[in-house]
Design an enzyme around this catalytic site. Structure first.
Site, mmCIF file in Angstrom:
data_model
loop_
_atom_site.group_PDB
_atom_site.id
_atom_site.type_symbol
_atom_site.label_atom_id
_atom_site.label_comp_id
_atom_site.label_asym_id
_atom_site.label_seq_id
_atom_site.Cartn_x
_atom_site.Cartn_y
_atom_site.Cartn_z
ATOM 1 N N TYR A 17 0.835 -1.199 0.000
ATOM 2 C CA TYR A 17 0.000 0.000 0.000
ATOM 3 C C TYR A 17 0.873 1.254 0.000
ATOM 4 O O TYR A 17 0.628 2.197 -0.760
ATOM 5 C CB TYR A 17 -0.911 -0.013 1.229
ATOM 6 C CG TYR A 17 -1.813 1.190 1.353
ATOM 7 C CD1 TYR A 17 -3.018 1.246 0.657
ATOM 8 C CD2 TYR A 17 -1.477 2.267 2.169
ATOM 9 C CE1 TYR A 17 -3.852 2.349 0.767
ATOM 10 C CE2 TYR A 17 -2.305 3.369 2.284
ATOM 11 C CZ TYR A 17 -3.493 3.410 1.584
ATOM 12 O OH TYR A 17 -4.309 4.503 1.691
ATOM 13 N N LYS B 200 1.012 4.204 -2.922
ATOM 14 C CA LYS B 200 0.733 5.602 -2.618
ATOM 15 C C LYS B 200 1.960 6.480 -2.884
ATOM 16 O O LYS B 200 1.832 7.652 -3.252
ATOM 17 C CB LYS B 200 0.268 5.746 -1.167
ATOM 18 C CG LYS B 200 -1.128 5.205 -0.917
ATOM 19 C CD LYS B 200 -2.187 5.971 -1.699
ATOM 20 C CE LYS B 200 -3.601 5.550 -1.337
ATOM 21 N NZ LYS B 200 -4.635 6.325 -2.051
#
Length: 235
Positions: free
Chosen positions: A142, A146
Site C-alpha cells: 500500500y 501511494k
C-alpha cells in the site's frame, strides 16, 4: 489557483467508503450543485443532487463511460483505494499488482480521462487522496502504491497547471474508515480529514496535510533514514 466548491459539480471515486461518503456530504454542504457518487456497487442516496454512477477505476472502458456520463464535472476527487496487509517481501505478486491497479493505475486513468473535461469546464481541480504512508514504508505494498501516486501527483500538477487545473494531494494518517478496521492505532475522524481537504482545495493548496503525523513526517523527509525508521538504529 483557488477552487470554488459552491456551484461546483464534484466527481467522487470510492464514494461508498468512509472518506468518500464525507466528500459527498460535505461537498453538498459547501454548495456543490451536483455530486457524482461513484463506486463498483453504486447505491441510492435519497438526494436529487447526488448522481450514483458505476465506476471500476481499474477498467479503462468503465472510466471512459463515466467521463461521458459526467461531462459537466469541475472537481474530481480520486478517493478509491484498496489495501491488503502483510509483508511486502512475502506478498504474492498478484496481490501487489491488484493494489497498484486501483491505487496507482486506476487513479492515473481517472486523472488522464478527466483532464480535458476539467480544462474545458474551466478552473477545474483534481484532488488525489494519498496517505502519510506515501512517505513511510510501514504500509508495505500500500505504501509503495501511494508513493507512486504521490510522484505522479507532482508530475500532473506541473503538467496541468498551465491548462488551468489545480492538482492537489491529500496526506493523512490512520483514519476511522472500513479500510482501517482492526488496526490498533490512534485514528483521525473522517469528517475532520475531509473538512481539511476541502478547505485546502478552496484555498488553492497544492498539498494538504490533514493531521500532525503528516506534518511531522513531511518535515522528516530530509532527515537521516534512522529518524523515519528508529528500528534501524544500531544498538
Amino acid at each position: 489557483m483557488t477552487t470554488k466548491i459552491d456551484g461546483a459539480v464534484v466527481f467522487v471515486t470510492g464514494a461508498n467508503g468512509g472518506l468518500g461518503e464525507e466528500f459527498v456530504r460535505q461537498s453538498l454542504q459547501r454548495g456543490a450543485v451536483k455530486v457524482y457518487a461513484t463506486a463498483r456497487s453504486p447505491r441510492e442516496w435519497g438526494d436529487p443532487r447526488i448522481a450514483p454512477l458505476f465506476l471500476d477505476v481499474t477498467d479503462p472502458e468503465s472510466v471512459a463511460q463515466a467521463v461521458k456520463n459526467a461531462a459537466d464535472t469541475t472537481i474530481v476527487i480520486n478517493n478509491a483505494g484498496m489495501t491488503r496487509r502483510g509483508p511486502l517481501a512475502e506478498a504474492r505478486m498478484t496481490d501487489v499488482r491488484a493494489i497498484f491497479e486501483t491505487n496507482f493505475f486506476g487513479a492515473l486513468n481517472v486523472a488522464q480521462a478527466f483532464a480535458p473535461i476539467l480544462e474545458f469546464n474551466r478552473n477545474g481541480a483534481l484532488l488525489n487522496v494519498l496517505s502519510v504512508l506515501s512517505w513511510l514504508g510501514s504500509g508495505n505494498a500500500y505504501s509503495a502504491s501511494k508513493a507512486a501516486l504521490w510522484s505522479a501527483t507532482n508530475s500532473l500538477r506541473l503538467e496541468l497547471a498551465p491548462r488551468g487545473i489545480l492538482v492537489s494531494g491529500l496526506h493523512l494518517g490512520f483514519t476511522a474508515t472500513p479500510m482501517t478496521k482492526g488496526i490498533d492505532a490512534p485514528m483521525n475522524n473522517a469528517a475532520d480529514v475531509v473538512r481539511a481537504a476541502l478547505n485546502g482545495l478552496e484555498e488553492g493548496d497544492y498539498e494538504i496535510l490533514a493531521d500532525d503525523l503528516s506534518v511531522t513526517t513531511k518535515a522528516n523527509l530530509a532527515a537521516p533514514i534512522e529518524v523515519m525508521y528508529p528500528q534501524l538504529v544500531k544498538p
